[in-house]
Design a protein around this motif. Sequence first.
Motif, PDB file in Angstrom:
ATOM      1  N   LYS A 327       0.505   6.520   6.419  1.00 18.06           N
ATOM      2  CA  LYS A 327       0.742   7.669   5.811  1.00 18.06           C
ATOM      3  C   LYS A 327       1.635   7.087   4.413  1.00 18.06           C
ATOM      4  N   THR A 328       1.804   7.039   5.085  1.00 19.58           N
ATOM      5  CA  THR A 328       3.292   6.257   4.217  1.00 19.58           C
ATOM      6  C   THR A 328       2.525   5.361   3.114  1.00 19.58           C
ATOM      7  N   ILE A 329       2.221   4.290   3.217  1.00 21.54           N
ATOM      8  CA  ILE A 329       1.574   3.386   2.453  1.00 21.54           C
ATOM      9  C   ILE A 329       1.482   4.025   1.842  1.00 21.54           C
ATOM     10  N   LEU A 330       1.364   3.787  -0.162  1.00 22.14           N
ATOM     11  CA  LEU A 330       1.198   4.150  -1.055  1.00 22.14           C
ATOM     12  C   LEU A 330       1.163   5.075  -1.244  1.00 22.14           C
ATOM     13  N   LYS A 331       1.943   6.033  -0.337  1.00 18.20           N
ATOM     14  CA  LYS A 331       2.441   6.852  -1.269  1.00 18.20           C
ATOM     15  C   LYS A 331       3.568   7.381  -1.894  1.00 18.20           C
ATOM     16  N   ILE A 332       4.850   6.857  -1.426  1.00 18.98           N
ATOM     17  CA  ILE A 332       6.103   7.222  -2.389  1.00 18.98           C
ATOM     18  C   ILE A 332       6.663   5.879  -3.419  1.00 18.98           C
ATOM     19  N   SER A 333       6.585   5.114  -3.701  1.00 17.06           N
ATOM     20  CA  SER A 333       6.743   3.801  -4.660  1.00 17.06           C
ATOM     21  C   SER A 333       6.271   2.426  -3.200  1.00 17.06           C
ATOM     22  N   ASP A 334       6.549   1.346  -4.615  1.00 19.34           N
ATOM     23  CA  ASP A 334       6.158   0.134  -4.313  1.00 19.34           C
ATOM     24  C   ASP A 334       7.301  -0.248  -3.122  1.00 19.34           C
ATOM     25  N   ARG A 335       8.372   0.411  -2.862  1.00 18.29           N
ATOM     26  CA  ARG A 335       9.282  -0.281  -1.803  1.00 18.29           C
ATOM     27  C   ARG A 335       8.539   0.155  -0.778  1.00 18.29           C
ATOM     28  N   ALA A 336       8.516   1.292  -0.733  1.00 20.74           N
ATOM     29  CA  ALA A 336       8.303   2.171   0.483  1.00 20.74           C
ATOM     30  C   ALA A 336       7.457   1.656   0.945  1.00 20.74           C
ATOM     31  N   THR A 337       5.936   1.129   0.353  1.00 19.36           N
ATOM     32  CA  THR A 337       5.193   0.619   0.663  1.00 19.36           C
ATOM     33  C   THR A 337       5.266  -0.668   1.430  1.00 19.36           C
ATOM     34  N   GLU A 338       5.756  -1.450   0.811  1.00 22.34           N
ATOM     35  CA  GLU A 338       6.368  -3.072   0.972  1.00 22.34           C
ATOM     36  C   GLU A 338       7.238  -2.593   2.521  1.00 22.34           C
ATOM     37  N   TYR A 339       8.160  -1.831   2.866  1.00 26.46           N
ATOM     38  CA  TYR A 339       8.671  -1.773   3.736  1.00 26.46           C
ATOM     39  C   TYR A 339       7.918  -1.503   4.879  1.00 26.46           C
ATOM     40  N   ALA A 340       7.100   0.137   4.579  1.00 28.00           N
ATOM     41  CA  ALA A 340       6.300   0.706   6.219  1.00 28.00           C
ATOM     42  C   ALA A 340       5.547  -0.513   6.260  1.00 28.00           C
ATOM     43  N   ALA A 341       4.639  -1.074   5.195  1.00 25.56           N
ATOM     44  CA  ALA A 341       3.198  -2.474   6.649  1.00 25.56           C
ATOM     45  C   ALA A 341       4.320  -4.162   6.275  1.00 25.56           C
ATOM     46  N   GLY A 342       5.675  -4.194   6.023  1.00 24.71           N
ATOM     47  CA  GLY A 342       5.948  -4.715   6.967  1.00 24.71           C
ATOM     48  C   GLY A 342       6.562  -4.017   8.718  1.00 24.71           C
ATOM     49  N   ALA A 343       7.192  -3.070   8.447  1.00 24.82           N
ATOM     50  CA  ALA A 343       7.576  -2.665   9.581  1.00 24.82           C
ATOM     51  C   ALA A 343       6.495  -2.189  10.139  1.00 24.82           C
ATOM     52  N   LEU A 344       5.100  -1.890  10.253  1.00 25.68           N
ATOM     53  CA  LEU A 344       3.592  -2.199  11.266  1.00 25.68           C
ATOM     54  C   LEU A 344       3.249  -3.375  11.205  1.00 25.68           C
ATOM     55  N   LEU A 345       3.504  -4.614  10.255  1.00 25.97           N
ATOM     56  CA  LEU A 345       3.745  -5.756  10.823  1.00 25.97           C
ATOM     57  C   LEU A 345       4.315  -5.603  12.118  1.00 25.97           C
ATOM     58  N   THR A 365      -8.320   1.547   5.937  1.00 26.41           N
ATOM     59  CA  THR A 365      -8.271   1.729   3.861  1.00 26.41           C
ATOM     60  C   THR A 365      -6.750   1.700   3.268  1.00 26.41           C
ATOM     61  N   GLN A 366      -5.877   1.931   4.679  1.00 24.51           N
ATOM     62  CA  GLN A 366      -5.210   1.884   3.689  1.00 24.51           C
ATOM     63  C   GLN A 366      -5.153   0.300   3.015  1.00 24.51           C
ATOM     64  N   LEU A 370      -4.464  -0.814  -0.851  1.00 21.18           N
ATOM     65  CA  LEU A 370      -3.378  -2.125  -0.594  1.00 21.18           C
ATOM     66  C   LEU A 370      -3.262  -3.148  -1.508  1.00 21.18           C
ATOM     67  N   VAL A 371      -4.388  -4.225  -0.720  1.00 24.80           N
ATOM     68  CA  VAL A 371      -4.757  -5.460  -1.519  1.00 24.80           C
ATOM     69  C   VAL A 371      -4.793  -5.221  -3.078  1.00 24.80           C
ATOM     70  N   GLN A 372      -5.391  -4.247  -2.669  1.00 21.49           N
ATOM     71  CA  GLN A 372      -5.822  -3.723  -4.468  1.00 21.49           C
ATOM     72  C   GLN A 372      -5.334  -3.507  -5.743  1.00 21.49           C
ATOM     73  N   SER A 373      -4.451  -2.461  -5.059  1.00 27.08           N
ATOM     74  CA  SER A 373      -2.904  -2.266  -6.178  1.00 27.08           C
ATOM     75  C   SER A 373      -2.206  -2.765  -6.806  1.00 27.08           C
ATOM     76  N   LYS A 382       2.103  -9.236   3.094  1.00 31.89           N
ATOM     77  CA  LYS A 382       2.274  -7.610   4.901  1.00 31.89           C
ATOM     78  C   LYS A 382       0.746  -7.782   5.240  1.00 31.89           C
ATOM     79  N   ALA A 383       0.273  -6.846   3.988  1.00 32.12           N
ATOM     80  CA  ALA A 383      -1.345  -5.971   4.311  1.00 32.12           C
ATOM     81  C   ALA A 383      -1.624  -7.211   3.986  1.00 32.12           C
ATOM     82  N   GLN A 384      -2.836  -8.169   4.111  1.00 25.81           N
ATOM     83  CA  GLN A 384      -3.293  -9.167   3.808  1.00 25.81           C
ATOM     84  C   GLN A 384      -3.239  -9.759   5.938  1.00 25.81           C
ATOM     85  N   MET A 385      -1.811  -9.424   6.068  1.00 28.54           N
ATOM     86  CA  MET A 385      -1.311 -10.289   7.767  1.00 28.54           C
ATOM     87  C   MET A 385      -1.556  -9.071   8.143  1.00 28.54           C
ATOM     88  N   LEU A 386      -1.637  -8.131   7.968  1.00 26.93           N
ATOM     89  CA  LEU A 386      -1.537  -7.121   8.635  1.00 26.93           C
ATOM     90  C   LEU A 386      -3.527  -6.794   8.759  1.00 26.93           C
TER      91      LEU A 386
END
Length: 413
Positions: A327-345, A365-366, A370-373, A382-386
């Motif tokens: 849920k956090t992906i793309l919701k808070i900031s670019d940094r937050a998205t990066e860290y959330a994606a890394g944790a999910l990976l 969907t997220q 993300l990869v188009q943002s 990280k998104a591509q690897m996921l």
Amino acid sequence: MPGSLEPLDLTVQIPYHFRCPISLELMRDPVIVGTGQTYDRSSIESWVATGNTTCPVTRSPLTDFTLIPNHTLRRLIQDWCVANRAFGVERIPTPKQPAEPSLVRSLLNQAASASNPTHSRLSALRRLRGLARDSDKNRSVISSHNVREVLINLVFSSSQSLDLSHESLAILVMFPLTELDCVAISSEPERISYLADLLFHSSIEVRVNSAALIENVIAGTRSSDLRLQISSTEIIFEGVIDILKNPLSSPRALKIGIKALFSLCLVKQTRHKAVSAGAAETLIDRLADFDKCDAERALATIELLCRIQDGCAAFAAHALTVPLLVKTILKISDRATEYAAGALLALCSASEQSQKEAVCAGILTQLLLLVQSDCTDRAKRKAQMLLKLLRDAWPEDSVGNSDDFLYSEVVPF
């Protein structure tokens, strides 16, 4: 006058001598310089701060940079504002004057002198604390008087009242520490142990101030050995996490708590201590309570802890971890998205159950969004690897040995 010039009636003319010669605006805090000229305090301070050493009007050298409040002119300006209230002029407030250097020196001497009664020293510290709270200017004046050395000695002196130590600690955390200050604290194990004990004090203010000083010292210490020594101190993780868990924690307590936890978790060798102290459950339960910057730190801390096996297992065991990160992906900031994606990976690389939870939470969907943002390149990688990990029955070895993941960086705040 800032905030009041635009709505003024066109017939209202600001008297020439009420305008600052530098900004040409109505003066709010007129002060007199050594040449006898009057300027608005903020304007002349900016003039001097940019390296100018002459009076803007007379061009005479300013040998003394003392600014004397022009109370008479300020009262005349206030009276003029009141007289023209009908034309949209707002009365300027009476400014607080910055602390006099002589007063600061006197208070510091009074507080530092062991021959003075405890109540007198406490009174001096409390007045100094009030001055520091009042303005940046006051803190600048206080900082120029060797205040850090005095306060560090008072905080860690074993021969004085604890009240003096706690009051000194409250003032010390208002000032940035030099590297020498940080080494003076971190190189003495008993000082760090004392701060760790204060994390369990009955006063939440003392606990938060202790966490603040711990964070300042870690951030200001370059030596990896000293940082390891701090994070290896018994009960330090328990104390910091307990601040975050406390239901009565104020916004300041949450901010300082997550800053301290993040700094401690930057030390790789002791991340398991954070997990053992309950960091995973606390971070997930508290994530919604943080503001933007602190949420970024919390997510960065989650990613750091997910890099160790115990951390992954602890976060995977919490039912809300994966849905909340998705849920956090793309919701808070670019940094937050990066860290959330890394944790999910990390979580999805370690567990098929986490993969299923992520897919059920709508991660595909997220990730496609993300990869188009316009987010960071690291987040996209990280998104591509996921995406690769989650396709075709989610093969476990698809990213397990990825150098991109193993060497991805969490940027210090």
